[in-house]
Each structure stands twice: as C-alpha cells, then as structure tokens.
Write a protein that holds these residues in place. Structure first.
Motif, PDB file in Angstrom:
ATOM      1  N   PHE A   7       0.831  -1.201   0.000  1.00  0.00           N
ATOM      2  CA  PHE A   7       0.000   0.000   0.000  1.00  0.00           C
ATOM      3  C   PHE A   7       0.867   1.253   0.000  1.00  0.00           C
ATOM      4  CE2 PHE A   7      -2.938   3.144   1.815  1.00  0.00           C
ATOM      5  CZ  PHE A   7      -4.047   2.932   1.008  1.00  0.00           C
ATOM      6  N   GLY A   8       1.961   1.219   0.761  1.00  0.00           N
ATOM      7  CA  GLY A   8       2.865   2.357   0.774  1.00  0.00           C
ATOM      8  C   GLY A   8       3.537   2.577  -0.568  1.00  0.00           C
ATOM      9  N   VAL A   9       3.914   1.475  -1.242  1.00  0.00           N
ATOM     10  CA  VAL A   9       4.527   1.585  -2.566  1.00  0.00           C
ATOM     11  C   VAL A   9       3.565   2.256  -3.546  1.00  0.00           C
ATOM     12  CG1 VAL A   9       5.309   0.219  -4.544  1.00  0.00           C
ATOM     13  CG2 VAL A   9       6.124  -0.337  -2.252  1.00  0.00           C
ATOM     14  N   MET A  10       2.270   2.017  -3.363  1.00  0.00           N
ATOM     15  CA  MET A  10       1.275   2.616  -4.256  1.00  0.00           C
ATOM     16  C   MET A  10       0.970   4.063  -3.874  1.00  0.00           C
ATOM     17  SD  MET A  10      -2.747   1.658  -4.669  1.00  0.00           S
ATOM     18  CE  MET A  10      -3.027   2.200  -2.984  1.00  0.00           C
ATOM     19  N   VAL A  11       0.794   4.328  -2.592  1.00  0.00           N
ATOM     20  CA  VAL A  11       0.307   5.635  -2.151  1.00  0.00           C
ATOM     21  C   VAL A  11       1.374   6.721  -2.252  1.00  0.00           C
ATOM     22  CG1 VAL A  11      -0.471   6.929  -0.126  1.00  0.00           C
ATOM     23  CG2 VAL A  11      -1.519   4.746  -0.679  1.00  0.00           C
ATOM     24  N   VAL A  12       2.619   6.389  -1.945  1.00  0.00           N
ATOM     25  CA  VAL A  12       3.657   7.424  -1.922  1.00  0.00           C
ATOM     26  C   VAL A  12       3.832   8.091  -3.283  1.00  0.00           C
ATOM     27  CG1 VAL A  12       6.099   7.867  -1.585  1.00  0.00           C
ATOM     28  CG2 VAL A  12       4.868   6.473   0.064  1.00  0.00           C
ATOM     29  N   PRO A  13       4.045   7.325  -4.373  1.00  0.00           N
ATOM     30  CA  PRO A  13       4.149   8.019  -5.671  1.00  0.00           C
ATOM     31  C   PRO A  13       2.836   8.624  -6.127  1.00  0.00           C
ATOM     32  CG  PRO A  13       4.230   5.640  -5.980  1.00  0.00           C
ATOM     33  CD  PRO A  13       4.298   5.879  -4.506  1.00  0.00           C
ATOM     34  N   ALA A  14       1.709   7.976  -5.793  1.00  0.00           N
ATOM     35  CA  ALA A  14       0.413   8.524  -6.208  1.00  0.00           C
ATOM     36  C   ALA A  14       0.103   9.816  -5.470  1.00  0.00           C
ATOM     37  CB  ALA A  14      -0.695   7.499  -5.959  1.00  0.00           C
ATOM     38  N   GLY A  15       0.283   9.802  -4.152  1.00  0.00           N
ATOM     39  CA  GLY A  15      -0.009  10.991  -3.365  1.00  0.00           C
ATOM     40  C   GLY A  15       1.001  12.101  -3.577  1.00  0.00           C
ATOM     41  N   GLY A  16       2.282  11.762  -3.435  1.00  0.00           N
ATOM     42  CA  GLY A  16       3.315  12.778  -3.604  1.00  0.00           C
ATOM     43  C   GLY A  16       3.385  13.306  -5.024  1.00  0.00           C
ATOM     44  N   GLY A  17       3.363  12.387  -6.004  1.00  0.00           N
ATOM     45  CA  GLY A  17       3.417  12.808  -7.399  1.00  0.00           C
ATOM     46  C   GLY A  17       2.193  13.596  -7.813  1.00  0.00           C
ATOM     47  N   GLY A  18       1.015  13.143  -7.391  1.00  0.00           N
ATOM     48  CA  GLY A  18      -0.208  13.859  -7.740  1.00  0.00           C
ATOM     49  C   GLY A  18      -0.259  15.241  -7.130  1.00  0.00           C
ATOM     50  N   THR A  19       0.178  15.371  -5.887  1.00  0.00           N
ATOM     51  CA  THR A  19       0.158  16.670  -5.225  1.00  0.00           C
ATOM     52  C   THR A  19       1.083  17.662  -5.922  1.00  0.00           C
ATOM     53  OG1 THR A  19      -0.340  15.617  -3.103  1.00  0.00           O
ATOM     54  CG2 THR A  19       0.540  17.847  -3.032  1.00  0.00           C
ATOM     55  N   PHE A  20       2.312  17.235  -6.197  1.00  0.00           N
ATOM     56  CA  PHE A  20       3.256  18.133  -6.859  1.00  0.00           C
ATOM     57  C   PHE A  20       2.817  18.440  -8.288  1.00  0.00           C
ATOM     58  CE2 PHE A  20       6.982  18.757  -9.591  1.00  0.00           C
ATOM     59  CZ  PHE A  20       7.547  19.858  -8.984  1.00  0.00           C
ATOM     60  N   LEU A  21       2.354  17.427  -9.019  1.00  0.00           N
ATOM     61  CA  LEU A  21       1.958  17.619 -10.410  1.00  0.00           C
ATOM     62  C   LEU A  21       0.751  18.553 -10.522  1.00  0.00           C
ATOM     63  CD1 LEU A  21       2.569  16.795 -13.319  1.00  0.00           C
ATOM     64  CD2 LEU A  21       1.009  14.858 -13.029  1.00  0.00           C
ATOM     65  N   GLY A  22      -0.172  18.467  -9.554  1.00  0.00           N
ATOM     66  CA  GLY A  22      -1.326  19.364  -9.586  1.00  0.00           C
ATOM     67  C   GLY A  22      -0.925  20.820  -9.495  1.00  0.00           C
ATOM     68  N   GLY A  23       0.003  21.139  -8.587  1.00  0.00           N
ATOM     69  CA  GLY A  23       0.483  22.515  -8.484  1.00  0.00           C
ATOM     70  C   GLY A  23       1.237  22.952  -9.719  1.00  0.00           C
ATOM     71  N   TYR A  24       2.021  22.029 -10.302  1.00  0.00           N
ATOM     72  CA  TYR A  24       2.792  22.385 -11.501  1.00  0.00           C
ATOM     73  C   TYR A  24       1.860  22.651 -12.692  1.00  0.00           C
ATOM     74  CZ  TYR A  24       5.998  21.967 -15.444  1.00  0.00           C
ATOM     75  OH  TYR A  24       6.702  22.203 -16.595  1.00  0.00           O
ATOM     76  N   ILE A  25       0.790  21.866 -12.832  1.00  0.00           N
ATOM     77  CA  ILE A  25      -0.137  22.052 -13.950  1.00  0.00           C
ATOM     78  C   ILE A  25      -0.803  23.417 -13.876  1.00  0.00           C
ATOM     79  CG2 ILE A  25      -2.338  21.244 -14.902  1.00  0.00           C
ATOM     80  CD1 ILE A  25      -1.438  18.402 -14.320  1.00  0.00           C
ATOM     81  N   VAL A  26      -1.205  23.827 -12.680  1.00  0.00           N
ATOM     82  CA  VAL A  26      -1.823  25.148 -12.525  1.00  0.00           C
ATOM     83  C   VAL A  26      -0.860  26.243 -12.954  1.00  0.00           C
ATOM     84  CG1 VAL A  26      -2.753  26.791 -10.848  1.00  0.00           C
ATOM     85  CG2 VAL A  26      -3.382  24.389 -10.711  1.00  0.00           C
ATOM     86  N   LYS A  27       0.408  26.105 -12.555  1.00  0.00           N
ATOM     87  CA  LYS A  27       1.404  27.110 -12.927  1.00  0.00           C
ATOM     88  C   LYS A  27       1.721  27.053 -14.414  1.00  0.00           C
ATOM     89  CE  LYS A  27       5.838  28.647 -13.435  1.00  0.00           C
ATOM     90  NZ  LYS A  27       6.829  28.320 -14.478  1.00  0.00           N
ATOM     91  N   ARG A  28       1.893  25.849 -14.957  1.00  0.00           N
ATOM     92  CA  ARG A  28       2.299  25.692 -16.342  1.00  0.00           C
ATOM     93  C   ARG A  28       1.231  26.184 -17.317  1.00  0.00           C
ATOM     94  NH1 ARG A  28       6.670  25.516 -19.581  1.00  0.00           N
ATOM     95  NH2 ARG A  28       6.276  24.286 -21.469  1.00  0.00           N
ATOM     96  N   LEU A  29      -0.035  25.881 -17.017  1.00  0.00           N
ATOM     97  CA  LEU A  29      -1.128  26.259 -17.915  1.00  0.00           C
ATOM     98  C   LEU A  29      -1.711  27.632 -17.595  1.00  0.00           C
ATOM     99  CD1 LEU A  29      -3.034  22.841 -18.159  1.00  0.00           C
ATOM    100  CD2 LEU A  29      -1.237  23.744 -19.651  1.00  0.00           C
ATOM    101  N   ASN A  30      -1.164  28.298 -16.558  1.00  0.00           N
ATOM    102  CA  ASN A  30      -1.641  29.636 -16.178  1.00  0.00           C
ATOM    103  C   ASN A  30      -3.156  29.646 -15.955  1.00  0.00           C
ATOM    104  OD1 ASN A  30       0.937  30.775 -16.356  1.00  0.00           O
ATOM    105  ND2 ASN A  30       0.702  31.161 -18.548  1.00  0.00           N
ATOM    106  N   LEU A  31      -3.642  28.654 -15.213  1.00  0.00           N
ATOM    107  CA  LEU A  31      -5.084  28.511 -15.018  1.00  0.00           C
ATOM    108  C   LEU A  31      -5.616  29.582 -14.080  1.00  0.00           C
ATOM    109  CD1 LEU A  31      -5.391  24.630 -14.651  1.00  0.00           C
ATOM    110  CD2 LEU A  31      -5.696  26.016 -16.703  1.00  0.00           C
ATOM    111  N   ARG A  32      -6.757  30.145 -14.425  1.00  0.00           N
ATOM    112  CA  ARG A  32      -7.458  31.070 -13.551  1.00  0.00           C
ATOM    113  C   ARG A  32      -8.402  30.279 -12.660  1.00  0.00           C
ATOM    114  NH1 ARG A  32      -4.312  34.816 -13.191  1.00  0.00           N
ATOM    115  NH2 ARG A  32      -5.947  36.108 -12.306  1.00  0.00           N
TER     116      ARG A  32
END
Length: 712
Positions: free
Chosen positions: A398-423
């Motif tokens: 479960f940890g092997v699944m959650v760590v990349p999913a949670g950590g990667g998803g959290t960081f990627l979500g912030g990067y997408i907002v910045k990259r696409l200049n979303l309002r």
C-alpha cells in the motif's frame, strides 16, 4: 513619463516605499531601464545603511535584536519553503505515520480497548478543530512565522509527552510457555495472567500528547500556506504549495517505514527476551519515533521563529479573483481595518458562508478527505484480507502505491496550474475532470478474491474439500453459517480463542491456531523461516500428503489480479491528490486577500468535521459488517480477524462511488456559481494597465534602491 516598478501591488505601497527607500525618490527624467537597474542590485554592492533600513522595515531575519548578517542569506522564499517542508514532513511522519503504526502496540502494552485507542487518534482532529478558527483569524493578521514557530514547538512537545508513559511505567515482561497455543498446552494462562494493572489510565497522557499535536499543527496548513502564497509570485504559488504538501505526504510513508523498523526492537531495550516479533504478545519500541520526531520538531521551530512578518525582495501585482457577492458585501473585506478585532469575526464568517464557490469547494474537500482518510486507514486491511497477505506485506504494498500517487499527484497538480496559467474557474473545472477519472477507476472494487478456507469459520472441519467446492461452485457458500472452532479432532485439547495464531495445513485449510489444528509438537523452522507444527490430528483426516503437518502463518491466496487492483487504486489516489493543490489554490483565489488565512481555517474545520473525523468511522463501520470472525479478548470482543471478501469489496465500492460522485458534483457547482470580478484578467501576473497614474518621484544622486535578495 517612466513606468512604475511592477514589484508593488498598489500605488499606496509604492508611495510608502519611496518614503522608506534608501535611494530616495525616482527621477522622472531618467530613462526607464536605467531607473529600474539603478534600484535593484545585490547585497555585495549595497550601501552600509541598507541593514538599518531593512531593520526599520522589519524584514531582517533573526530573533528580536539578534539579527546576524550570516543568516540573512536564508531570508528568502526558498529557505522558508525548506523549513516549512521539514515541519510538514515531521507532522506527517509523527501523526499520520508513527501514531497509526503504534496503535496496536500501545493497546497491548497499556491494556486499551479499540474504542479507547480510537479516542486517542481522534484527539488530534478535535484539538485542531477547536483551535483552527482562533489561529487562522488572529494569525492571519498577525506575525505568521511566530505563530508557525510556536506551533511547531508545541507539536514537538506533544511528541515528547506521547512517549512519556514508556518511562513512567514498570518494565514490560512476558513469560509464556513454548507449549502454550498447542494441544495440551496451558490455554487459560493468558487470561488468568493478564490482570488489570491500571495502565489503561495512561490513555489520558496519550490524549494530551495528541491535543498538543493538533494545536501545534494547526498553523502549519493555514498560516504556512498563506505565508508562502503572499511572498512569491502568484503563478509560482501553486508550485511552492505543491512542494509543501508533497513533503507532508512523504512524511507518513517514512513514518510507516521507521515505525515498522522500531517495532522490531523490543520495547524494553535494556532487557532480553525469548519472544520474537511474530509472537502476539510482542511489544516493539513504539516510543523511539516520538522522541526522534519531537526533538527534530523542536530544532526546526527556531529558524521558523526568526523569519520576518514579510520577506524582503520582489513582490508581484495581485489582481483579485474573489467571488463577487450580489449584494456587494464582499467589499467589506477591503477595509484595511477589517479583521483586526475579534468583533469582526462573525462578519468575516458570514462573508465566507455567503460565498457559494468557497462553500462548495469546502464540501468537495470534505468528501475527498473522507475518501482519502477511509482508503488510507483501511486500504492495507483490504489488501491483507483480499490477497491473504501479512500486515507488513499489505502495508508495504500500500505504501509503494500511495507514496508516488499521493506525492506525485500533489506536486503535479500545483505544476499544472502554474504551467497552464489557469485562472480560478479553469482550476475548478480541472478538479471536475480529475473527479470523473478517479470515479471511473474506483469501479475496480467490483473485483474480489475468494476467501481462504478456514476450518470452523466458513467451512466445517469434516469433508472440507468436496463441501467447499460444491458451495463455492454454486455461488452461495457465503451464506454458510459459521461453525464452532472446536471439533471432535481437537476436543481433548481445551483450545481457547484468546491466542490467534493462524496456521496453514497441508490440506490447504487455515486453522485458528496450532491447538485448533490438533497439533502436539513444534519443530524447527522450515526453509521459508516459518515454524512447522506436527502431530496435528485435524489435518490428518483431510490431507493426502504431509499428514498432520501445518506451517505457521496464513494460507496463500490463489487470487492473481493484485497487480491490476494496485494499478487502478493508483489511478484513484493519483487523480484524487492531483486536484488537491488546485482546489486549495482556487480557495485562496475565490476569497478576498484579507480573508485568505481565515478561509483556510474555516475550510479545515469543515473538512475535518464533515470528512476527516467521520470518514474513517463510516468506512470502518461498513467494513465491520463484513466480518466473519471476531477476536475474543478473554470474553470481550476485540478486532476482526477474518472478513468476507465479497462483502468488503461491495461496501468499499458503494462508499467510494458515493463520495466521488458527491465530490465531482460539488466541484461542478463551485465552477458554475463562481462570479469573477469584472476586471479579472486572463494572465496570472498582469501588469498595471496604465502606469502613468502612479506617482513617481525624483531619483537621488546615487540612483540606488538596495535589494540584497533581488537575485531570487
């Protein structure tokens, strides 16, 4: 006429800067580029009086009058992010890692019931809910780094208090015969020897530690987020916040790993014992993690306390995207004096409650928190039951699944907002898309594995093979009434139910314990490292080979779709975390600037009361309905040992679909009801439309505006 420096969020702020600037007023006849270059350069060439000027502005890093030059290099957003990441990492490691890992150990060591340990765990959320409104309201208008630093200090103190019972109780000693748990052994000694020693009263010490944890962590995810958002460019805010939350998600993973390692060390480190960690009476060194985490929290609190109210350096123009109320009452928050008095708190709450976008974002956050909390708490248990894994194996997968999913998803979500200049509206629509994808993937819970056959629970002791195959083939074996764990083959053994020690027979049937399998002898470990029991009378009647032999541990499952299940669960968790930072960013943008900290406090209260606290309880109640075999603690019911896999899958699917549908609908309503300001631009960092309206003064002879941190 020269353009005004776009480092200032308002003309008023620019005028204030002119009055305090070490280089004086700006020359209106000076070329634009020369003027801007003249006012920005590194500290290496700054005049000697720069430190005095910055001290007047209150932007030096230090503690009171102690502001050494050597530490001013750390007075930047990146170093603030680093220390806040360390603090959030420690919070996740201690509260969501160590506490969850050691619950079973402290129940055994201090004779606690499950509901008592549940109260201990919930004390953290209760304390946070009590403090959130106060901290976010007054901390939002106060000195945020000081609130943050004292909070981290309090959290560290809570960890030390949580470890205190280990040092104030008698040593933990257990003497258990090797024959206990086998046929002919002393089966009643466990209950007779476990008299009440009065240690259960220490639960109040654990509750106090959790209260301190909750109070200390409260500023971290409200004031910490807004402090970062206020001191970086608006389009970099989601990236900084994403990194901050990623550290908070990695913390529990490290906590589980370290906690599991510490639990393999005997709790009394100065004593020796013949027990092994596989023994049901084993208590590991649960307290070491809290000492380490508490000491680290105390250390990181001091640099956070030294940061100024506002960081020096570049500032950006912020154009409000706050939701516009029809009655125009949102303009109340623009009053500079609003929010500085406790009398303004009711009006501030009312303004937030009248904001439909904010409310639906809070409700969406509550549903997402419920799903994440439920799956995080019971996900390892689901894997353990469905695929017949050990607790450590299930937690690892479960940890092997959650760590990349949670950590990667959290960081990627912030990067997408910045990259696409979303309002703001586009951010919420992005959350809707994430909700739809995760909703589709959650139907993986339709798949379930057949239960392992267990004698006396889902199959009888006699004629096991043909009867089970007949019932299972007909698809109605789950309606089989549970049989007694005692049978003719173990009637003379006097087996009790206090010691659950499952073994797997050569007949492919799992037994409650070696005693219930009728075993009379124990041999050395097998080539797999597990104990082998022989002379098992219940196995002899059914096995065709290795007659009368069982191996310690559960029987392996024939289910072979665990990889597919983990992949789809990864998608669910990934897209759930992917919208977490965008949703947080939308919350910060849909409210007035003066209410950012307070809005996060109110949101956390709603998320915890509607999702974080009842979520695991709701999931746990549904999972308990699918229990086939309950623990017997000397006549008192305990936890569940064996679940009906089909029912567990069905209930997890129902709960997951309900919460994902609600979350997606709430995000959709937040997007539809959002009313942006009429002047809201489409770019993340707009320039001032007509800079000629800003007053510009004369530049002095040295034509210098010092900024020691302009390179950042």
């Amino acid at each position: 006429m020269p353009h005004a420096n776009n480092s200032f969020s308002s003309s008023r702020e620019l005028l204030d800067f002119h009055q305090l600037s070490p280089c004086g007023p700006v020359d209106s006849d000076t070329d634009n580029n020369d003027a801007s270059r003249a006012c920005v350069f590194t500290g290496a060439s700054a005049p000697a009086q720069d430190g005095q000027k910055m001290a007047r502005w209150g932007q030096l890093c230090g503690w009171g009058a102690l502001t050494p030059k050597a530490i001013q290099a750390f007075n930047t957003p990146r170093w603030v992010l680093f220390f806040l990441c360390v603090a959030s990492f420690l919070q996740g490691m201690i509260i969501n890692g160590f506490v969850n890992t050691v619950v079973t150990s402290i129940e055994r060591r201090f004779e606690l019931h499950s509901y008592q340990s549940g109260v201990i765990v919930s004390s953290y959320d209760i304390a946070a809910c009590v403090c959130l409104a106060f901290v976010s309201y007054f901390g939002g208008t106060g000195h945020k780094p000081r609130w943050l630093g004292w909070g981290v200090l309090l959290m560290g103190l809570g960890s030390l208090v949580f470890a205190l019972p280990h040092f104030t109780t008698p040593p933990y000693r257990v003497s258990l015969s090797q024959q206990a748990g086998m046929c002919g052994g002393n089966q009643t000694g466990l209950c007779r020897d476990s008299g009440n020693t009065g240690l259960s009263g220490y639960r109040y010490v654990f509750m106090l530690g959790q209260f301190l944890h909750g109070m200390g962590a409260t500023p971290l995810y409200t004031l910490g987020v807004t402090y970062l958002d206020e001191n970086v460019k608006s389009n970099y805010g989601p990236v900084y916040i994403g990194i901050f939350y990623t550290a908070a998600i990695v913390g529990p993973a490290v906590g589980y790993l370290l906690g599991g390692y510490f639990l393999n060390i005997y709790t009394e480190t100065s004593l020796t014992t013949e027990m092994t960690p596989e023994n049901p009476l084993w208590v590991g060194a649960w307290w070491i993690g809290f000492l380490v985490g508490g000491a680290a929290a105390l250390l990181v609190a001091f640099p956070i306390l030294g940061y100024p109210r506002q960081l020096p350096g570049h500032k950006t123009v912020r154009v409000s995207e706050a939701h516009q109320l029809k009655d125009g009452s949102h303009t109340t928050a623009s009053d500079p004096q609003f929010g500085k008095s406790v009398k303004d708190m009711p009006r501030s709450v009312l303004l937030l409650l009248k904001n439909p976008t904010f409310l639906f974002l809070c409700l969406a956050g509550a549903t997402e928190a419920t799903l994440i909390g439920g799956m995080s708490t019971f996900g390892p248990k689901f894997l353990e039951a469905q695929f017949s894994l050990s607790a450590s194996e299930a937690a690892t997968w479960f940890g092997v699944m959650v760590v990349p999913a949670g950590g990667g998803g959290t960081f990627l979500g912030g990067y997408i907002v910045k990259r696409l200049n979303l309002r703001c509206r586009d951010i919420i629509r992005f959350c809707v898309v994430c909700g739809v994808v995760s909703l589709a993937a959650i139907f993986i819970f339709f798949i379930n594995c057949p239960n392992v056959r267990m004698a006396g629970v889902n199959v009888p002791y006699t004629d096991l093979g043909p009867l089970y195959d007949q019932l299972h083939g007909a698809g109605n074996w789950s309606s089989w009434a549970p049989q007694s764990l005692n049978a003719e083959c173990n009637a003379a053994c006097g087996c009790g139910r206090e010691l659950y020690n499952p073994v797997c027979g050569a007949d492919g049937i799992m037994y409650y314990s070696p005693c219930h399998a009728g075993c009379s002898a124990v041999n050395l470990t097998s080539n797999t490292g597990r104990k082998v029991y022989s002379g098992c009378s219940c196995v002899a009647a059914n096995a065709t080979q290795d007659v009368g032999v069982v191996v310690a541990g559960k029987c392996s499952s024939a289910c072979n779709h665990m990889l597919v299940f983990l992949i789809f669960c990864f998608v669910v968790m990934m897209f759930t975390f992917l919208c977490s930072i965008p949703a947080l960013t939308a919350t910060l943008r849909c409210v007035p600037d003066s209410q950012k900290s307070f809005s996060l406090g109110i949101q956390w209260i709603l998320v915890r009361t509607l999702g974080g606290i009842p979520g695991p309880i709701a999931f746990g109640s549904m999972i308990d309905v699918s229990c086939l075999l309950w623990q017997d603690q000397c006549g008192d019911p305990g936890s569940c040992y064996l679940y009906q896999n089909s029912a567990m899958s069905r209930y997890m699917l129902i709960a997951g679909v309900i919460y994902k549908v609600l979350g997606t609908v709430f995000f959709l309503l937040a997007s539809v009801l959002y009313q942006p300001p009429p002047e809201s631009p489409q770019s993340p960092d707009p320039k001032i439309g007509d800079k000629k309206d800003l007053p510009v003064k004369d530049l002095p002879a040295d034509r210098v505006i010092a900024n020691p941190h302009a390179w950042l």
